[in-house]
Design a protein around this motif. Structure first.
Motif, PDB file in Angstrom:
ATOM      1  N   LEU B  78       0.870  -1.173   0.000  1.00 21.41           N
ATOM      2  CA  LEU B  78       0.000   0.000   0.000  1.00 21.41           C
ATOM      3  C   LEU B  78       0.908   1.225   0.000  1.00 21.41           C
ATOM      4  CD1 LEU B  78      -2.551  -0.826   2.866  1.00 21.41           C
ATOM      5  CD2 LEU B  78      -3.143  -0.468   0.465  1.00 21.41           C
ATOM      6  N   VAL B  79       0.686   2.125  -0.933  1.00 21.77           N
ATOM      7  CA  VAL B  79       1.503   3.338  -0.988  1.00 21.77           C
ATOM      8  C   VAL B  79       0.584   4.552  -0.987  1.00 21.77           C
ATOM      9  CG1 VAL B  79       3.194   4.663  -2.318  1.00 21.77           C
ATOM     10  CG2 VAL B  79       3.318   2.154  -2.298  1.00 21.77           C
ATOM     11  N   ARG B  80       0.734   5.393  -0.005  1.00 17.81           N
ATOM     12  CA  ARG B  80      -0.034   6.641  -0.007  1.00 17.81           C
ATOM     13  C   ARG B  80       0.674   7.656   0.901  1.00 17.81           C
ATOM     14  NH1 ARG B  80      -6.424   6.601   1.071  1.00 17.81           N
ATOM     15  NH2 ARG B  80      -6.249   5.044  -0.582  1.00 17.81           N
ATOM     16  N   HIS B  81       0.773   8.863   0.417  1.00 14.66           N
ATOM     17  CA  HIS B  81       1.377   9.932   1.208  1.00 14.66           C
ATOM     18  C   HIS B  81       0.397  11.092   1.256  1.00 14.66           C
ATOM     19  CE1 HIS B  81       5.166   7.768   1.135  1.00 14.66           C
ATOM     20  NE2 HIS B  81       4.926   7.543  -0.151  1.00 14.66           N
ATOM     21  N   ARG B  82       0.300  11.682   2.406  1.00 15.04           N
ATOM     22  CA  ARG B  82      -0.667  12.772   2.549  1.00 15.04           C
ATOM     23  C   ARG B  82      -0.040  13.875   3.389  1.00 15.04           C
ATOM     24  NH1 ARG B  82      -4.614  16.065   1.316  1.00 15.04           N
ATOM     25  NH2 ARG B  82      -6.167  16.431   2.923  1.00 15.04           N
ATOM     26  N   GLU B  83      -0.032  15.054   2.829  1.00 18.52           N
ATOM     27  CA  GLU B  83       0.416  16.224   3.584  1.00 18.52           C
ATOM     28  C   GLU B  83      -0.779  17.150   3.664  1.00 18.52           C
ATOM     29  OE1 GLU B  83       4.077  17.909   2.209  1.00 18.52           O
ATOM     30  OE2 GLU B  83       3.606  19.861   3.093  1.00 18.52           O
ATOM     31  N   VAL B  84      -1.298  17.356   4.856  1.00 19.88           N
ATOM     32  CA  VAL B  84      -2.476  18.209   4.999  1.00 19.88           C
ATOM     33  C   VAL B  84      -2.070  19.632   4.615  1.00 19.88           C
ATOM     34  CG1 VAL B  84      -4.230  19.080   6.590  1.00 19.88           C
ATOM     35  CG2 VAL B  84      -3.344  16.754   6.855  1.00 19.88           C
ATOM     36  N   PRO B  85      -2.766  20.223   3.651  1.00 24.46           N
ATOM     37  CA  PRO B  85      -2.374  21.562   3.232  1.00 24.46           C
ATOM     38  C   PRO B  85      -2.598  22.583   4.341  1.00 24.46           C
ATOM     39  CG  PRO B  85      -4.342  20.830   2.052  1.00 24.46           C
ATOM     40  CD  PRO B  85      -3.903  19.701   2.912  1.00 24.46           C
ATOM     41  N   HIS B 136       1.119  16.652   9.240  1.00 26.48           N
ATOM     42  CA  HIS B 136       0.134  17.657   9.660  1.00 26.48           C
ATOM     43  C   HIS B 136       0.840  18.763  10.409  1.00 26.48           C
ATOM     44  CE1 HIS B 136      -3.051  19.165  12.551  1.00 26.48           C
ATOM     45  NE2 HIS B 136      -3.582  19.396  11.373  1.00 26.48           N
ATOM     46  N   ARG B 137       0.577  19.996   9.983  1.00 26.85           N
ATOM     47  CA  ARG B 137       1.046  21.143  10.752  1.00 26.85           C
ATOM     48  C   ARG B 137      -0.193  21.758  11.378  1.00 26.85           C
ATOM     49  NH1 ARG B 137       2.698  21.619   5.746  1.00 26.85           N
ATOM     50  NH2 ARG B 137       4.840  21.071   5.222  1.00 26.85           N
ATOM     51  N   GLY B 138      -0.225  21.803  12.662  1.00 27.64           N
ATOM     52  CA  GLY B 138      -1.472  22.241  13.276  1.00 27.64           C
ATOM     53  C   GLY B 138      -1.256  23.056  14.536  1.00 27.64           C
ATOM     54  N   TYR B 139      -2.365  23.378  15.156  1.00 26.71           N
ATOM     55  CA  TYR B 139      -2.314  24.155  16.391  1.00 26.71           C
ATOM     56  C   TYR B 139      -3.302  23.564  17.384  1.00 26.71           C
ATOM     57  CZ  TYR B 139      -6.865  26.169  15.444  1.00 26.71           C
ATOM     58  OH  TYR B 139      -8.214  26.313  15.234  1.00 26.71           O
ATOM     59  N   ASN B 140      -3.084  23.895  18.631  1.00 28.59           N
ATOM     60  CA  ASN B 140      -4.052  23.541  19.664  1.00 28.59           C
ATOM     61  C   ASN B 140      -4.055  24.618  20.724  1.00 28.59           C
ATOM     62  OD1 ASN B 140      -4.744  22.120  22.434  1.00 28.59           O
ATOM     63  ND2 ASN B 140      -5.773  21.043  20.789  1.00 28.59           N
TER      64      ASN B 140
END
Lengths: 442, 404
Positions: B78-85, B136-140
């Protein structure tokens, strides 16, 4: 060892931890892990702001580099005369006991020795068994000259099970904590008794009548109550910068009856054992309530400086990921002077909470009982289904009118106390059987 | 022999806020790596913190092979890459200062404490044709608050989490909350009311536990023997879901992928399937949903996946149907009895008008129901519009007994 930057306070907490986790589900081995981690946490304070960094590479050169980085973010020269400096540890010394012997195989065998008891209960639908231990050794070195090494070890066994019969369901846990692996052996009789109690509960529990009742809390429930209702309120970071809290919670104020004393003590052996806290302050006994009177708070050096009090050895971090903040260690209600039998004898109609699933505490506390029973004519009677008991903390403290001589200090296995982002911190808790005249039962 | 290498990296900065003052900054750069070997019968795992030495991990994983049974095929090919914009939210310190400054200026009677974190989080799992990664680059933002004249340690919580930090929007939401908090209102009469939850944990905790594949298969779930039966309201669809904007990877610890639309566990009130990992699915002959979790150096096991209620096509205002409601903001300590009875004290609740806007703070109260009623006839639905737009948190409405 380190070149501590000039003009700021700084300290380094080096941690080495070895943990073992062995877990079975329905008799199948699912987890068998022995983990060693070496980490570091660095603090720099410039008189205005704290700067923290957590590292997974505790080599001296890496720590030094981070110390210098943090110092570069700070403003040197503002720290002199800051009251926190008088309260930060300057202790030097070592309190090392070492990690007890024990192989993964021997620990697995101890856990498996309990499984035979389950066979006598076909009502058990699912179960999980766990044995684990944790050894941590810490060294705290500071720019004030502190250099302390200490260690701690705890182990525990837990078997959780769910019983089902028709539409009835009951879940319970058997737990035992220890100071050495041998403490976890040979408790099969206690386990069998817990299984039998749960089976009786499964077949006989009826819904409790919601409303106010006289309630007796077991040492387990009393310990959770003390922790949730009063322990958290005593953590001084909730009071810093808060004039109202200081006014409403002045030391010396009466908060309960004369018979009530609650303390926190990091030197008590068990899951809350904290000989030094994560700032290097030695642990000790702090009475939060003494004979019904508010007597103390749980401090870090930071909160002690803010409130112009003294540190109490309660600055704890759940791991190298976090800064130390005021937390409980082992928090207990002191025992009273009447027997458990006499404590129950005065209750014509009430509720006994024997085990709990969880508790919480703000101005209102809650305890979610697991095994609970009706008290009739001073005797424990039929089992009850109770979703939650609750009340205002201060009003409930005032309703305590009996404490037994019999008491226990306990700890949870595999869990602990949560405070904001830091969970689970191992803590101890306990007390006697506690009679409360009125509590809201739902 | 199949080899999987999993990594979790965390680079974040957190500003600490104490009683209305930004008083700390914490930086973390943490890398965790685990290597698993599957030999067709068992699994062996080894892990480390910091830069990994893969050959050492492989050697250690081999040493512990043979003890933990795992006679099933792990995921591969299985190959999948995801970078949350999005993300890349800048420097945390000035943003924390700006939040504190705005709130203390506008609400001098309220003290706030808590944390604001900006971070970059990467998960990967690779080996033997498996190549999955999620960035994922995010905030909390997580704040406690209390009135200056309150003798409680905390009066309430506000927060937001997601990918793109929008200070203006977050402040707008907090202002709305604080205005309602500072305005006490008389409670309606005790009785059955529309109750609004902005987080689903409390109300769904029992059902999420009952959807656990192990509990289902062993008969200890209230849903055991009820598969394919209609057990809840037709308005209720429960999905196992990976909220990428919140930082949940699209694959679980075993590399099973959660589809973007989620995995239905309950559809239109019909119980479809429990959630499972490879072990549970194979042991009990259940569909695999991808609910494995693992410590970085642990064997994957059945965890608690993110479960959400599928939103309806009606706004909160429509769901309330012209009636006011009680919005539960803080409830701690509630629980269910073994047969599904529910009771919980509510430490902080707001009165909502019929449009779903908070108009004031209600006194402490308690709520009660049963799992069958609250997700059955008394379940109203989840709003199509977010109650907290910054984190896309929607409102769940159910009718419950409320006692003031």
């Amino acid at each position: 060892m380190y070149r501590f930057p000039e003009g700021v306070f700084s300290d380094v907490r080096l941690e080495e931890s070895v943990t073992t986790v062995i877990a079975f589900v329905m008799g199948r081995l699912e987890q068998r892990r022995e983990r060693t981690e070496r980490t570091a946490f660095i603090r720099v304070f410039d008189g205005i702001r704290w700067y923290f960094s957590s590292l997974t590479d505790p080599r001296q050169s890496t720590v030094q580099e981070k110390l210098d980085d943090l110092a570069a973010m700070a403003s040197a020269g503002r720290i002199e005369g800051h009251p926190v400096l008088d309260r930060l540890s300057r202790h030097r010394g070592e309190r090392i006991s070492g990690r007890p012997e024990g192989t993964v195989e021997s620990k697995t065998a101890v856990l498996e020795s309990y499984f035979g008891e389950l066979k006598a209960f076909p009502q058990i639908a699912s179960w999980q068994g766990f044995i684990g231990d944790g050894y941590s050794r810490k060294r705290i070195i500071s720019s004030l000259g502190a250099d302390i090494s200490f260690d701690r070890f705890n182990c525990g066994i837990g078997i959780g099970f769910s019983m089902a019969e028709g539409e009835s369901r009951a879940s319970e846990q058997f737990m035992k904590t220890g100071l050495v692996p041998g403490d976890l052996e040979g408790r099969q009789e206690d386990f069998r008794a817990r299984l039998q109690k749960t089976l009786h509960y499964l077949g006989n529990a009826v819904d409790a009548v919601a409303g106010e009742h006289t309630v007796v809390l077991s040492p387990l429930a009393a310990g959770v109550f003390a922790h949730e209702s009063f322990g958290h309120k005593s953590e001084a970071d909730f009071m810093t910068g808060d004039e109202t809290m200081l006014r409403e919670w002045p030391l010396g104020a009466r908060v309960g009856p004369d018979i009530l004393s609650i303390w926190d003590d990091g030197t008590v052996p068990g899951t809350g054992y904290t000989p030094f806290d994560d700032e290097g302050t030695p642990g000790g006994r702090t009475f939060l309530v003494k004979n019904g009177v508010l007597s103390g708070r749980l401090h870090s050096a930071i909160t002690a400086a803010e409130l112009r009090e003294e540190p109490t050895g309660n600055a704890r971090a759940v791991s190298f990921n976090f800064e130390p903040i005021p937390r409980m260690t082992t928090t207990c209600i002191e025992p009273g002077d009447i027997s458990k039998k006499d404590l129950f004898a005065g209750i014509e109609d009430g509720i006994f909470v024997e085990t709990v699933k969880h508790g919480s505490g703000m101005s209102t506390f809650t305890i979610a009982p697991n095994l609970a029973y009706r008290i009739r004519g001073g005797e424990i009677s039929e089992p009850l289904k109770v979703s939650v008991i609750t009340g205002n903390v201060m009003e409930t403290l005032g309703e305590i009118d009996g404490l037994s001589r019999e008491w226990e200090v306990l700890g949870f296995v595999g869990g602990g106390c949560g405070k904001m982002e830091q969970y689970p911190l191992p803590v101890g808790f306990g007390g006697p059987f506690v009679r409360v005249r009125r509590m809201q039962v739902n | 022999m199949v080899e999987h290498v999993g990594t979790e990296s965390m680079d974040d900065s957190t500003a600490g806020i104490t009683a209305g003052r930004v008083d700390s900054v914490r930086n973390r750069n943490i890398l965790k790596t685990g290597l698993r070997l599957y030999d067709g019968e068992t699994v062996g795992v080894a892990g480390c913190l910091g830069e990994p030495d893969i050959s050492d991990l492989r050697k250690r994983a081999k040493e512990v092979l043979g003890s933990v049974p795992f006679p099933w095929a792990p995921n591969r090919d299985l190959v999948r890459h995801r970078e949350v914009p999005g993300g890349g939210n800048g420097s945390v310190l000035p943003e924390a200062e700006a939040i504190v400054s705005a709130l203390s200026g506008e609400f001098p009677d309220i003290l706030v404490s808590g944390k604001l974190t900006f971070g970059r989080y990467r998960h990967s799992l690779s080996g033997d044709g498996l190549d999955l990664s999620f960035l994922h680059r995010g905030y909390n933002l997580s704040l406690t608050f209390k009135r200056r004249d309150s003798s409680a340690i905390i009066d309430g919580f506000v927060g937001s989490g997601g990918t793109n930090w929008d200070r203006a929007q977050v402040l707008k939401e907090i202002r709305r909350e604080f205005r309602a908090f500072l305005h006490p209102v008389a409670p309606p009469a005790s009785g059955v009311h529309n109750v609004v939850f902005t987080e689903t944990g409390t109300a769904l905790s029992q059902t999420i536990g009952d959807l656990n594949g192990l509990r289902y298969a062993t008969g200890s779930s209230l849903l055991s023997d009820k598969r394919d039966q209609k057990v809840f309201s037709s308005a209720l669809t429960l999905l196992q879901y990976a909220d990428e904007m919140e930082g949940t990877p699209f694959f679980d610890a075993e590399g099973t992928i959660t589809p973007a639309e989620g995995v239905p566990l309950v559809r239109d009130g019909v119980f479809i399937q429990p959630f499972t990992d490879i072990r549970t699915a194979n042991t009990y002959g259940l569909p695999l949903t991808g609910a494995a979790s693992a410590q970085y150096d642990g064997v994957p096991s059945l965890g608690f996946p993110e479960i959400r209620v599928k939103p309806s096509d009606r706004t909160l205002s429509k769901l309330l149907d012209g009636k006011p409601a009680i919005c539960v903001s803080v409830t701690t300590g509630g629980d269910f009895t073994p047969t599904g009875g529910f009771g919980a004290p509510v430490q902080l609740a707001y009165l909502l008008d019929a449009s779903g806007n908070p108009v004031g703070r209600l006194p402490e109260c308690s709520i009660s129901s049963t799992v069958w009623k609250m997700l059955g006839d008394d379940f109203v639905g989840v709003s199509s519009d977010p109650y907290y737009p910054s984190s896309d948190q929607k409102a769940m409405v159910m009718r419950m007994a409320v006692e003031f």
